[in-house]
Design a protein around this motif. Structure first.
Motif: not given
Length: 202
Positions: A117, A121-122, A124-125, A147, A159, A163
């Protein structure tokens, strides 16, 4: 060619990379790995360890390990790739985002969901920060879908739905079919692995 330019020239390294790509596409992973490692040795000797062309060949080696089922070596190689990419390309490079995504994929395969995850997430950012095209939007949707599947495995329903909803909105906005959203315990999207390009040697 080697007699003309020498065994340790960057031209030979580029040729070896091209041969490795052909072998990779033929699923001859052991042979591809040998060729990529020879190219890596030349590029490190000529360019040092911190160069984009070195990152490219490291990434290709990681891709071979991943496709051949050696997750441990793939992950270690992608870690090294990531260190070089961040040094020479910066933290907001699409190459960095893709490498992080593959690292998340490996951790998800291993069942290390929290670690996976974090990598997704990194990635995605970064994708959000650099997004400029429809292709970037699709890449964002696919990471969101990854995710969502992790949250499904973690039984975090709220969550998960958030997503999946975000991903589905992007797919629909891009005119893509709803079937591109895959809801299951684990899903691996196709991402082009090996990188054929090489940066300028200057």
């Amino acid at each position: 060619r080697r007699l003309v330019v020498g065994d340790d020239s960057l031209e030979v390294a580029a040729t070896l990379n091209s041969i490795g790509l052909v072998l990779y596409k033929m699923k001859k992973y052991s042979l591809a790995l040998d060729v990529f490692i020879k190219s890596l040795r030349i590029r490190r000797n000529q360019l040092g360890h911190k160069h984009r062309d070195v990152a490219i060949i490291l990434y290709n080696i990681g891709a071979v390990y991943l496709e051949s089922g050696d997750d441990d070596e793939a992950f270690k190689t992608f870690q090294e790739t990531l260190r070089v990419e961040r040094t020479v390309l910066g933290s907001d490079s699409p190459d960095v985002a893709t490498t992080l995504q593959h690292m998340g994929q490996i951790q998800q395969q291993r069942g290390h969901l929290k670690e996976a995850l974090g990598y997704f997430e990194e990635s995605l950012a970064i994708r959000y920060r650099i997004s400029e095209s429809d292709d970037d939007s699709i890449k964002i949707a696919r990471i969101l879908n990854h995710i969502g599947n992790i949250f499904l495995q973690l039984r975090e329903t709220t969550k998960m739905m958030k997503m999946f909803t975000k991903a589905l909105r992007i797919y629909r906005r891009m005119g893509r079919p709803d079937s591109e959203l895959v809801v299951q315990g684990f899903n691996c999207y196709f991402m082009p692995l090996c990188r054929p390009q090489a940066a300028a040697t200057a």
